[in-house]
Structure formats: C-alpha cells, structure tokens
Design a protein around this motif. Structure first.
Motif, short mmCIF file in Angstrom:
data_model
loop_
_atom_site.label_atom_id
_atom_site.label_comp_id
_atom_site.label_asym_id
_atom_site.label_seq_id
_atom_site.Cartn_x
_atom_site.Cartn_y
_atom_site.Cartn_z
N PHE A 1 11.43 0.50 -17.08
CA PHE A 1 9.84 1.50 -16.47
C PHE A 1 9.34 2.28 -17.57
O PHE A 1 9.87 2.12 -18.50
N GLN A 2 8.13 2.61 -17.29
CA GLN A 2 6.54 3.04 -17.72
C GLN A 2 7.57 3.91 -18.05
O GLN A 2 7.16 4.81 -19.50
N ASP A 3 7.57 5.20 -17.14
CA ASP A 3 8.64 6.65 -17.36
C ASP A 3 9.84 6.21 -17.91
O ASP A 3 11.26 5.99 -16.94
N ASP B 1 -4.93 4.53 3.52
CA ASP B 1 -6.67 4.31 2.92
C ASP B 1 -6.70 3.26 1.82
O ASP B 1 -7.98 2.81 2.18
N LYS B 2 -5.58 3.11 1.18
CA LYS B 2 -6.88 2.11 -0.50
C LYS B 2 -5.15 1.57 -0.16
O LYS B 2 -3.46 2.02 -1.07
N PRO B 3 -5.05 0.04 -0.50
CA PRO B 3 -3.72 -0.25 -0.94
C PRO B 3 -3.90 -1.75 -2.02
O PRO B 3 -4.39 -0.60 -3.19
N ALA B 4 -2.40 -0.82 -3.02
CA ALA B 4 -1.82 -1.18 -4.25
C ALA B 4 -2.10 -2.61 -4.94
O ALA B 4 -2.43 -2.92 -6.10
N LEU B 5 -1.59 -3.83 -3.98
CA LEU B 5 -1.87 -4.66 -4.56
C LEU B 5 -2.42 -5.74 -2.94
O LEU B 5 -2.41 -5.34 -1.40
N ASP C 1 7.23 -2.38 -18.44
CA ASP C 1 6.32 -1.67 -18.40
C ASP C 1 5.76 -1.11 -19.31
O ASP C 1 6.36 0.04 -20.08
N GLU C 2 4.40 -1.35 -20.21
CA GLU C 2 3.81 -0.80 -21.30
C GLU C 2 5.54 -0.18 -22.19
O GLU C 2 5.53 1.21 -22.55
N PRO C 3 5.53 -0.98 -22.62
CA PRO C 3 6.75 -0.94 -23.96
C PRO C 3 6.75 -0.41 -24.70
O PRO C 3 7.24 0.57 -25.08
N GLY D 1 -5.02 -5.20 -17.45
CA GLY D 1 -6.28 -4.54 -16.72
C GLY D 1 -5.85 -2.69 -17.04
O GLY D 1 -5.07 -3.00 -16.84
N SER D 2 -7.10 -2.18 -15.85
CA SER D 2 -7.08 -1.29 -16.06
C SER D 2 -6.19 -0.27 -15.68
O SER D 2 -5.63 -0.88 -14.81
N ASN D 3 -6.22 1.34 -16.04
CA ASN D 3 -5.42 1.75 -15.07
C ASN D 3 -5.59 2.18 -13.52
O ASN D 3 -7.16 1.53 -13.42
N GLY D 4 -4.42 1.61 -13.12
CA GLY D 4 -4.26 1.59 -11.31
C GLY D 4 -5.17 0.52 -11.11
O GLY D 4 -4.64 0.42 -9.58
N ALA D 5 -4.59 -0.48 -11.24
CA ALA D 5 -5.13 -2.24 -11.44
C ALA D 5 -3.87 -2.40 -10.27
O ALA D 5 -3.85 -3.37 -9.63
N GLY D 6 -2.88 -1.97 -11.23
CA GLY D 6 -1.75 -2.55 -9.29
C GLY D 6 -0.39 -3.20 -10.31
O GLY D 6 0.53 -4.04 -9.73
N LYS D 7 -0.51 -3.34 -11.39
CA LYS D 7 0.11 -3.69 -12.54
C LYS D 7 1.92 -2.62 -12.80
O LYS D 7 2.62 -4.38 -12.19
N SER D 8 2.50 -1.43 -12.29
CA SER D 8 3.08 -1.66 -11.92
C SER D 8 3.91 -1.70 -10.81
O SER D 8 5.03 -1.80 -10.84
N THR D 9 2.78 -1.23 -9.68
CA THR D 9 3.09 -2.31 -8.66
C THR D 9 3.86 -3.35 -8.29
O THR D 9 5.12 -3.59 -7.59
N PHE D 10 3.32 -4.03 -8.77
CA PHE D 10 3.66 -5.41 -8.94
C PHE D 10 4.71 -5.55 -9.03
O PHE D 10 6.17 -5.84 -9.04
N ALA E 1 0.86 -0.80 -0.07
CA ALA E 1 -0.20 0.12 -0.13
C ALA E 1 0.85 1.05 0.16
O ALA E 1 1.43 1.47 0.59
N TYR E 2 0.61 2.04 -0.66
CA TYR E 2 1.62 3.42 -0.56
C TYR E 2 0.92 4.34 0.27
O TYR E 2 1.34 4.91 0.77
N THR E 3 -0.78 4.13 0.36
CA THR E 3 -1.34 4.74 1.43
C THR E 3 -1.61 3.83 2.97
O THR E 3 -2.58 3.00 2.07
N1 LIG Z 1 3.42 6.86 -5.65
C1 LIG Z 1 2.15 6.45 -5.41
N2 LIG Z 1 2.05 7.46 -4.63
C2 LIG Z 1 0.27 6.93 -4.01
N3 LIG Z 1 -0.77 6.15 -4.91
C3 LIG Z 1 0.22 5.32 -5.98
C4 LIG Z 1 1.46 5.59 -6.39
N4 LIG Z 1 1.85 4.88 -7.96
C5 LIG Z 1 -0.13 4.27 -7.52
N5 LIG Z 1 -0.61 4.87 -6.64
C6 LIG Z 1 -1.66 4.30 -6.53
O1 LIG Z 1 -1.83 2.97 -6.65
C7 LIG Z 1 -2.48 1.87 -7.10
C8 LIG Z 1 -1.62 0.92 -8.54
O2 LIG Z 1 -0.93 1.52 -9.66
P1 LIG Z 1 -0.33 0.87 -11.00
O3 LIG Z 1 0.14 2.59 -11.01
O4 LIG Z 1 0.14 0.06 -9.49
O5 LIG Z 1 -1.24 0.63 -11.50
P2 LIG Z 1 -0.99 0.09 -13.28
O6 LIG Z 1 -2.16 -1.43 -12.99
O7 LIG Z 1 0.32 0.40 -13.10
O8 LIG Z 1 -2.09 1.60 -14.12
P3 LIG Z 1 -1.63 2.13 -15.52
O9 LIG Z 1 -2.48 0.80 -16.10
O10 LIG Z 1 -2.36 3.38 -14.95
O11 LIG Z 1 -0.05 2.26 -15.85
C9 LIG Z 1 -3.65 3.25 -7.69
O12 LIG Z 1 -4.46 3.12 -7.55
C10 LIG Z 1 -2.56 4.34 -7.84
O13 LIG Z 1 -3.31 5.33 -8.19
#
Ligand SMILES: Nc1ncnc2c1ncn2[C@@H]1O[C@H](COP(=O)(O)OP(=O)(O)OP(=O)(O)O)[C@@H](O)[C@H]1O
Length: 277
Positions: free
Chosen positions: A88-90, A18-22, A166-168, A39-48, A14-16
């Motif tokens: 990396f994505q960016d 209030d809301k776990p990312a994985l 990550d999204e090459p 999966g959709s934007n924000g689903a957790g792929k990059s965090t994984f 979890a980054y914060t």
């Molecule tokens: N640095 C950060 N600080 C706080 N929350 C973050 C941070 N990076 C990502 N998040 C949150 O963590 C969750 C997962 O984000 P993540 O970037 O892993 O998604 P994703 O599946 O890679 O999305 P995308 O397809 O848009 O790249 C989202 O709710 C996002 O808002």
C-alpha cells in the motif's frame, strides 16, 4: 507474446456518484512483465490497484486471473489476495501486528504453511529488506521509510505471483531506494509480474519495460516508457516530465554530439558506455 496472467475488461469504479475514479479500464498483463503505472495525483492509479487485489469491489467490468473470471465469492477473493500482493501507498494501512516479526509472519501463517516454511520465508524477507535487526520491535514506532520496508517484506514473504507496489520509493532515502531496486531485480529473476505506481519518472524510464499512463480514470497510453516519454502530447495531458537521462540524450543528439541511432541509455552507466567513457 508473453503468457497472459491478468486480463481486465471495462473496469469501472466510483467512490461517490458525482465523479468516477475509474472510467473503463481495459488492460492485459503478461507473466513476468515490469509495468510502471504513471499519471498525475488523483488519476486513478491507487484505485486501480485496490480493485485489482479485491480490496475494492468494481462497480462493473471483469477481472480474469490466468483465464479464470473472478467473482466476489470467498474462494475467488482468496485466490486474488494470495496471487496479487499489494504494497500500500500508506504503510499504516497495511501494518497490523505488534512486532515486525509478527507482521511479516502474518500472511504466510494465514496461508496455513508449515511452521518451518513460515520461518524460512520470514527470515528471507527480513534479510531482503535489511530489517532483520528490527524483528522484535513494534512496527508502529519505526520511521516512515522503515515501515515501508516492512510492508514490502510482508508481500515478499507471501510469494505472490503478481506484486503491486503503490509508490514504493516515496518514503525511502536514496540508499534504501537503491536497495529496493536490487530487490526488484531479484524478484524479476523469479519471474514475478510487477506493477509499480510512481511519480519518479527517472525510475519508471530505467526500470519498466511497459508503462500505463493514467489520466482522469482512464489509461491514455500503454507503451514502452521511451515511446511515452518522447510523446509531448501524452506528457502534457498526464502532467509528466521527461526523465533526465532522456532529456540529456535527446539534447546531445539534436546538437549532433551523439548519432541519432535511438540508443536511449537507461542509466548513467549505459550513458557513459555510449560516450565511450
Ligand atoms: N476513499 C476515497 N473516497 C472518495 N474519493 C476518493 C477516495 N480515494 C480516492 N478518491 C478519489 O478518486 C480519484 C482517484 O484517486 P486515486 O487515489 O486512485 O489516485 P492516484 O492516481 O493514486 O493519485 P496519487 O498519485 O495522488 O496517489 C481522485 O479523484 C480521488 O480524489
């Protein structure tokens, strides 16, 4: 069954507060697998991915590399970063050196390889990504797609066993996206294990042998792409679209224009072959 290279058990992050990312990721990855992470934007792929190569520290859960449980000590982190390369994505988050050559040499030099080996790997990676002409230029003054190709060369030069992209293709024009697919073929021939996150469902369907579908911090499906893209409920939950080739094939089968023998062509060439064209 392929030899297991990575095993992940109940990974949470979890980054914060209030809301776990994985929310508890369990997955076993075999050596040489080609895996699309969708999966959709924000689903957790990059965090994984960032947890997988040690950039982020999991809140809980375990990662095993070749059967060895990894801890956060320096030796394990080095193993992780050497063995699992991430594009990396960016690109701006990855590039650190002042010339393209310096950038691509950075990883192999850190591995303390002999100079000739560093030069050999860098030349090979620049050639793979068709950026030899840029070698003396500052990476920060290149275009988005050019930078992306440099960050891919960075990882190729590392010779990592597992490569995570990550999204090459997001920043690449059609010609360079096609070139990247050729590079992926070469890496597959070297038995690299590859995980690619992508919003390009046509690419995921064509390239991957297995797809992991992320939704709200969890893996909701883990199956061959054809199974996933034929599952309307999964597509709805993960905001995914059906690949064009599969849509056309299914429509032609439904109209009786092709036999229902589940041939599932992956690309135009295979589709034409099916039509006898
Ligand atoms: N640095 C950060 N600080 C706080 N929350 C973050 C941070 N990076 C990502 N998040 C949150 O963590 C969750 C997962 O984000 P993540 O970037 O892993 O998604 P994703 O599946 O890679 O999305 P995308 O397809 O848009 O790249 C989202 O709710 C996002 O808002």
């Amino acid at each position: 069954m392929k030899e297991t290279i990575i095993e992940i058990k109940n990974l949470k992050y979890a980054y914060t507060s209030d809301k776990p990312a994985l929310r508890g990721i369990d997955v076993t990855i075999g050596k040489g697998e080609r895996i699309a992470v969708i999966g959709s934007n924000g689903a957790g792929k990059s965090t994984f991915f960032l947890n997988l190569n040690g950039v982020l520290t999991p809140d809980s859960g375990e990662i095993y590399f070749k059967g060895q449980k990894l801890t956060r000590d320096k030796k394990d982190l080095n193993t992780l970063r050497k063995s699992i390369g991430i594009v990396f994505q960016d690109a701006d988050n990855q590039i650190i050196a002042s010339t393209v050559m310096g950038e691509v040499s950075f990883g192999p030099m850190n591995l303390k390889l002999p100079r000739e080996e560093v030069v050999r790997r860098v030349d090979e990676a620049l050639e793979y990504m068709n950026i030899t002409d840029f070698k003396d230029r500052p990476p920060h003054y290149l275009s988005g797609g050019e930078k992306k190709r440099i960050t891919i060369a960075d990882i190729i030069a590392m010779h990592s066993e597992v490569i995570v992209f990550d999204e090459p293709t997001a920043a690449l024009d059609p010609l360079n996206a096609e070139m990247l697919e050729e590079v992926l073929e070469k890496l597959a021939a070297q038995e690299k294990t590859m995980l690619i996150s992508t919003h390009d469902v046509d690419f995921a369907y064509r390239w991957a042998e297995r797809a992991l579908v992320f939704c709200d911090g969890q893996i909701i499906a883990d199956a061959p792409p054809v199974e996933i893209f034929n599952d309307a409920e999964i597509l709805r939950r993960a905001n995914l679209k059906k690949p064009m080739m599969l849509e056309v094939y299914n429509a032609m089968v439904a109209k009786g224009m092709l036999p229902d023998d589940q041939a599932y062509p992956k690309d135009v060439a295979a589709f034409k072959h099916l039509l006898g064209a």
